[in-house]
Design an enzyme around this catalytic site. Structure first.
Site, short mmCIF file in Angstrom:
data_model
loop_
_atom_site.label_atom_id
_atom_site.label_comp_id
_atom_site.label_asym_id
_atom_site.label_seq_id
_atom_site.Cartn_x
_atom_site.Cartn_y
_atom_site.Cartn_z
N PRO A 126 7.96 3.39 -3.86
CA PRO A 126 9.10 2.59 -4.32
C PRO A 126 9.72 1.82 -3.15
O PRO A 126 10.03 2.40 -2.11
CB PRO A 126 10.08 3.64 -4.87
CG PRO A 126 9.22 4.83 -5.19
CD PRO A 126 8.12 4.82 -4.17
N GLU A 363 -3.81 -3.77 -6.25
CA GLU A 363 -4.68 -3.53 -5.07
C GLU A 363 -4.33 -4.48 -3.93
O GLU A 363 -5.20 -4.98 -3.22
CB GLU A 363 -6.15 -3.68 -5.46
CG GLU A 363 -7.09 -2.77 -4.70
CD GLU A 363 -7.17 -1.37 -5.30
OE1 GLU A 363 -8.08 -0.62 -4.95
OE2 GLU A 363 -6.30 -1.00 -6.11
#
Length: 385
Positions: A126, A363
């Site tokens: 996060p 990714e």
């Protein structure tokens, strides 16, 4: 597919036929119910898809990266979520093969090849996003254990994976930061919580979760390899095949969108003729096919570079950027060709349009990919004074 051996071409053909027979008829219902595809995953295990990235002596059905990319494309052509179910698993398998101890290889790879053990990787945090060096998850060594504290987010397959390749800081004081980063191969236990599934625009059926670690203890033998501080470089190599896989997912979404648009443009008539004969629609189809073919060649080029053993981060980044942006454009053009039906959940093209953005941001975002590309480009082509 002329680059593939006859055996590898047969594998791709097998997967393609399975997708058409088993996936296409059920995908719309599974997608809109956001249902985990248990039966399809079991069939993927039986086909051997979870072992494609694992070679001998742990598996006798390992394939080249070029074949792996082609299989991934076929899975994503049926349902992008199925390709996601084996993406991180394959990256972890490659990491263990390249850097793991003999004990780690023998313990995990045979059962990963059959899908008995499924693996995922936990990188993103996060507030951290693509900046992996900003991570705050720390594993402090206490005797023969690591004590892990921190959190991760957007972890695919987190609930159903038995093994997690956790990127964390084993030396929080190391400078530069990447020298203190390691990969731990962890299994779930007290202090490891999969806290919630994240709601998503697309990529349905497969969970993406938040993970939290609170004094989670694992033995020091979980360290990938034998030396701390190698994790960042190890993961960067792992992400090369990961980005080729994501690019291949984009190819699959683009291929499905083109197939549907091409079929619809021949069946749908307006002003007394099939709509593909109208120049505006014909131009869309011509551009879609051209761009998809170019993207596929770039992905296969990156896969061959990876197979050669050379550094492939630039090539994988190029493939990921181009294929994902191409898939997004093709998906939108497929909606345009379908007109109002393209906005209906009864047609698959709206799903392609929701799935395609994942490959742009997943990714490592495409903005990050361009940074990777230009750094490697300059490194390989230094200016001469």
């Amino acid at each position: 597919m002329h680059e593939l051996s006859a055996e590898e071409s047969a594998i791709v053909r097998l997967v393609r036929e399975w997708v058409d027979r088993e996936v296409k008829p059920v995908v719309n219902e599974l997608e809109h119910a956001n249902t985990y595809p248990e039966e399809l995953i079991d069939q993927m295990k039986q086909i051997g898809i979870f072992g494609l990235a694992i070679g001998e002596p742990w598996n006798d059905a390992g394939v080249s990266a070029a074949c792996y990319a082609a299989v991934t494309e076929e899975l994503a052509r049926g349902w992008m979520s199925l390709a996601g179910a084996m993406g991180g698993h394959s990256v972890v398998a490659k990491l263990i093969q390249a850097y793991g101890s003999d004990e780690q290889k023998d313990r995990y790879l045979p059962r990963m090849a059959t899908g008995e053990i499924r693996a995922t990787m936990a990188l993103t945090e996060p507030g951290g996003g693509s900046d992996l060096q900003a991570m705050r998850t720390v594993a402090r060594r206490q005797g023969d254990e690591y004590v892990i504290n921190g959190s991760k987010t957007w972890i695919t397959n987190a609930r159903r994976s038995q093994l997690v390749a956790l990127l964390c800081r084993t030396d929080p004081d190391a400078q530069p930061v990447h020298r203190g980063v390691s990969i731990l191969l962890v299994e779930k236990g007290p202090g490891f919580e999969v806290s919630r599934d994240l709601p998503k625009l697309g990529y349905k059926g497969v969970e993406s979760c938040e993970l939290s670690f609170s004094d989670f203890r694992v033995p020091t033998s979980t360290l990938l390899g034998e030396t701390e501080g190698k994790g960042f470089a190890q993961m960067m190599r792992g992400l090369e095949i990961g980005r080729i896989q994501v690019a291949s997912r984009a190819l699959g979404v683009g291929a499905a969108a083109l197939e549907d648009a091409l079929r619809y443009a021949q069946e749908r008539e307006s002003f007394g003729q099939p709509i593909w004969k109208h120049q505006s629609i014909g131009n869309y189809l011509a551009d879609m096919a051209t761009q998809l073919t170019a993207a596929r060649q770039l992905v296969q080029f990156a896969a061959r570079r990876y197979d050669s053993g050379e550094r492939a981060d630039m090539e994988a980044g190029m493939a990921k950027v181009f294929a994902s942006e191409t898939a997004m454009k093709i998906a939108l053009d497929a909606v345009r060709i379908h007109g109002g039906y393209g906005y209906s959940t009864e047609f698959d093209v709206e799903r392609y349009f929701r799935d395609a953005p994942l490959m742009i941001v997943g990714e490592g975002t495409n903005e990050i990919q361009r940074n990777v590309i230009v750094k490697e480009l300059v490194k390989r082509n230094p200016a001469r004074s």
